[in-house]
Design an enzyme around this catalytic site. Structure first.
Site, PDB file in Angstrom:
ATOM      1  N   ASP A  68       0.833  -1.204   0.000  1.00  0.00           N
ATOM      2  CA  ASP A  68       0.000   0.000   0.000  1.00  0.00           C
ATOM      3  C   ASP A  68       0.869   1.256   0.000  1.00  0.00           C
ATOM      4  O   ASP A  68       2.065   1.216   0.317  1.00  0.00           O
ATOM      5  CB  ASP A  68      -0.873  -0.049   1.267  1.00  0.00           C
TER       6      ASP A  68
ATOM      7  N   ASP B 265     -10.946   1.687  -3.372  1.00  0.00           N
ATOM      8  CA  ASP B 265     -11.559   1.282  -2.097  1.00  0.00           C
ATOM      9  C   ASP B 265     -13.070   1.198  -2.234  1.00  0.00           C
ATOM     10  O   ASP B 265     -13.753   0.720  -1.330  1.00  0.00           O
ATOM     11  CB  ASP B 265     -11.199   2.290  -0.994  1.00  0.00           C
TER      12      ASP B 265
HETATM   13  C1  DGJ Z   1      -5.901   1.815   1.709  1.00  0.00           C
HETATM   14  C2  DGJ Z   1      -6.266   0.574   0.964  1.00  0.00           C
HETATM   15  O1  DGJ Z   1      -6.815   0.894  -0.267  1.00  0.00           O
HETATM   16  C3  DGJ Z   1      -7.225  -0.242   1.807  1.00  0.00           C
HETATM   17  O2  DGJ Z   1      -7.643  -1.375   1.101  1.00  0.00           O
HETATM   18  C4  DGJ Z   1      -6.568  -0.622   3.099  1.00  0.00           C
HETATM   19  O3  DGJ Z   1      -5.503  -1.487   2.851  1.00  0.00           O
HETATM   20  C5  DGJ Z   1      -6.099   0.625   3.822  1.00  0.00           C
HETATM   21  N1  DGJ Z   1      -5.307   1.487   2.993  1.00  0.00           N
HETATM   22  C6  DGJ Z   1      -5.296   0.262   5.052  1.00  0.00           C
HETATM   23  O4  DGJ Z   1      -4.743   1.331   5.663  1.00  0.00           O
END
Ligand code: DGJ
Length: 722
Positions: free
Chosen positions: A472, A542
């Site tokens: 990430d 997301d």
């Molecule tokens: C952003 C990601 O897109 C999410 O899926 C998740 O992993 C969060 N960060 C965790 O902080």
């Protein structure tokens, strides 16, 4: 295929359906004569609109320079069109004139040192060397024409053969000069967090259209892509010229029309955050641009990109393999979990046919919120009792694989790492560093930081069997300053950051070739061809709401194959939008990507739990089609505001699927007629028990019953009859 006509120094690059022609004008300047549908003649020098033997009039050179379709236009020589390159010489002067020096044609394609780049054997390449002898600078333009797909790639290298330093102040990778045609449109992908890559059409006008990122990554807001299309563009008709950049940092894409109706497109590293000191004997390699021309509308452009990325960019061993159906705990628990909770999820998952548990953010340091611990990559034993090994063993003993989340490029001001190395954060001496999600970017230009990250990754990987990693990146870059680099190299921070990121990911995937890596950046903020070189799949957004997804998927699939698009089934009421939908409909929409779940499976109703095995069965029935097939967009909710229809056809045209989503149900509307595309007209297919020819399905179409209710997804599976 690449051919060379000696007398007029004409270079002709051919792909199956396109040609790209250049020549050396007056033994000096490299110009573009043609790019478009395949042509049989190499000598199209009349395209210059003046004889190639015409001597450039010294007294009126400016007029010539402004009108000439330079392959690689440079600053200081041309003043009405965008350029690709500028330098500052040792006297502090800018601008550079480049003339043809030599060329070499060869089979295959060379790798680009330190950069992601396409590869392949079924292609031919040419290096054309331009030079400025007075400065002692050579510029190598590399082109590759692929024989199995309508793609041409370009990259550029600058070599300092002089005895003095020069500073490169602008280094874009490619320019295309085309004739502007009335009604042409720009195709752009715009968005933000949770709304990534929505397709936008804009009218072209005199002046410049700019698509850029200065966020240190490709960004939620932008995509390193520029395209122009003729006014009649549809999925199946019209011409489109596109450039896509194999790069993950700040980029500049520009489309410009000048007073002579000359259209110029450029793409490269953004000059606003770029300067590079090139010492004697050094070279600088700029990243690769993918050129894609289609005369059969946007659909063909997308399929060109999909085939190209699947066959010539993604390297992972998982590219052509079925990926495990995963359950990720992020939306199930956020930071509030323990290993017991994860094992509960894994236990329920194993009963339902799910194949992997992924532990997301919150397992390390003292991390119970986003308030700290990034950089402290040791397990939080209060939450993960017995450590990673015990958790991984428990998950494996349930028959599931185990995956883990990391965010290695960051440092929290509240962390052990920051206490020890405050100088490792990106920063300048004159500003307070800009935090986002209470974190700062690590200064990846510092080799000690790169070593630290590699050591942490190795340590994680070697503590326990880990089959999958989600990488990430939740803060875009700010504070382009390094405590490590000297003053005369601070302009290199943004690009060096990206190079170091590539170095670390290369280390990870080459050290652990069995690891399935999924890149992610606060949802889909770094969904670009550069990252695809390291991970076969990227977290798309997301936003897992099935309606919002329609536009995200349409924009993403405009360029990327479904095999690269991370897609999960999340909660009934979406955490971002508050919209409630049925799990069955979301499960159909999630088929368009790498399939998984992201919810607390232990809290589902019995009915929902019992539906999961069938959903997975459906996914497994179509997953090879989704992974390897050809994409056809039949209907766009983004355009019609009513419903969406996506079709995927297997390469042998034996197997077809259509995913439809009716957003709002409206009264008195007839069942929908959908015309399929890309079938073999002579094959007989079985559709809902009836045998029909491909020609019938494509010309007359099929009737799809209109579901009752809102947000209703339909899956149609069609097969060739034997
Ligand atoms: C952003 C990601 O897109 C999410 O899926 C998740 O992993 C969060 N960060 C965790 O902080």
């Amino acid at each position: 295929m690449i051919s060379f006509e000696k007398e007029k120094k004409i270079f002709k690059l051919d792909t199956p359906n396109t040609s790209y022609v250049m020549s050396v004008y007056a033994d000096m300047y490299l110009g573009n004569l043609y790019y478009g549908g395949k042509i049989d003649d190499a000598d199209v020098c009349y395209m210059y609109r003046q004889g190639s033997e015409q001597i450039i009039n010294e007294g009126e050179k400016s007029g010539f320079m402004n009108g000439f379709p330079f392959e690689f236009p440079t600053a200081g020589m041309v003043n009405s069109q965008e350029t690709c390159m500028d330098i500052r010489n040792s006297r502090g002067q800018n601008g550079i004139e480049l003339v043809y020096k030599s060329h070499e044609i060869y089979k295959g394609k060379k790798a680009l040192k330190g950069l992601p780049a396409s590869f392949g054997d079924n292609c031919d390449s040419i290096d054309i060397i331009l030079t400025n002898e007075k400065l002692g600078i050579d510029v190598v333009l590399t082109y590759t024409a692929f024989n199995d797909v309508d793609i041409i790639t370009r990259s550029v290298k600058v070599i300092n053969n002089s005895s003095e330093n020069i500073n490169i102040t602008k280094m874009l990778s490619a320019a295309l000069t085309l004739d502007y045609q009335e009604g042409m449109k720009i195709i752009d992908l715009k968005g933000c967090w949770s709304r990534e890559r929505h397709i936008v059409y804009e009218n072209l006008h005199y002046g410049s259209f700019v698509n850029e990122s200065l966020r240190g990554e490709s960004g939620h807001q932008t995509q390193p892509f520029v395209a122009v299309a003729t006014g009649n563009i549809t999925q199946t008709t019209g011409e489109v010229y596109a450039m896509h950049f194999i790069y993950s940092g700040n980029f500049l894409g520009k489309i410009q029309i000048n007073e002579q109706d000359s259209l110029r497109m450029v793409m490269g590293i953004h000059p606003d955050t770029f300067e590079w000191k090139l010492e004697p004997g050094d070279s600088f390699q700029a990243p690769e641009v993918v050129l894609n021309y289609s005369s059969e509308g946007l659909g063909k452009m997308s399929r060109n990109f999909h085939d190209f990325y699947r066959n010539h960019l993604i390297r992972s061993k998982y590219l052509h393999e079925e990926r495990p159906v995963l359950v990720n705990n992020w939306e199930a628990t956020y930071f509030d979990f323990t290993s017991d909770k994860l094992v509960d999820i894994a236990r329920e998952a194993s009963k339902r046919g799910i194949e992997m548990l992924v532990m997301d953010d919150g397992w390390f340091g003292k991390r119970n919120s986003d308030d700290g611990s990034l950089g402290d990559w040791f397990v939080n034993e209060d939450k993960i009792k017995g450590g990673l090994k015990k958790l991984s063993d428990d998950v494996h003993s349930l028959g599931l694989k185990f995956g883990i989340w990391v965010e290695p490029e960051m440092i929290s001001p509240k962390s052990e790492l920051y206490k020890k190395h405050p100088d490792w954060a990106m920063q300048t001496h004159h500003s307070i560093p800009v935090q986002a999600r209470k974190q700062l970017n690590l200064d990846l230009t510092n080799p000690a930081v790169v070593d630290y990250i590699k050591t942490c990754l190795k340590d994680i990987m070697e503590q326990a069997p880990i089959e999958y990693m989600k990488w990430d990146m939740n803060k875009s870059l700010t504070d382009y300053g390094s405590e490590y680099l000297p003053a005369d190299r601070q302009g290199e921070v943004a690009h060096r950051y990206v190079l170091a990121l590539y170095e670390i990911q290369e280390y990870l995937v080459s050290s652990y070739p069995d690891l399935l890596l999924e890149n992610c950046s606060s949802g889909g903020a770094r969904f670009d061809p550069g990252m695809l070189y390291y991970s076969p799949q990227i977290w798309c957004s997301d936003d897992m709401d099935p309606v919002e997804r329609l536009s995200i998927i349409e924009g993403t699939a405009l360029l990327y194959p479904f095999s690269a698009i991370g897609a999960h089934v999340s909660k009934n009421t979406n955490d971002i939008l508050g919209r409630t939908t049925n799990m069955a409909d979301r499960a159909i929409m999630a088929l368009l990507g790498t399939y998984g779940y992201e919810l607390d499976i232990t809290k589902l109703t019995d009915e929902e739990k019992e539906a999961i095995p069938d959903q997975i069965k459906t996914h497994k029935r179509v997953e090879d089609l989704v992974r390897e097939g050809d994409y056809y967009r039949l209907e766009s909710y983004n355009e019609n505001h009513l419903f969406d229809a996506v079709e995927i056809v297997s390469k042998d045209k034996d197997k077809v699927m259509v995913v439809m989503m009716q957003v709002l149900c409206t009264p008195c509307i007839r069942d929908r007629r959908i015309k399929l595309q890309g079938l073999n007209p002579d094959y007989t297919y079985v559709v809902n028990g009836q045998k029909l020819h491909g020609s019938t399905l494509m010309n007359a179409g099929i009737i799809v019953p209109r579901p009752r209710g809102d947000y209703k997804a339909t899956l149609l599976e069609i097969e060739k009859a034997y």
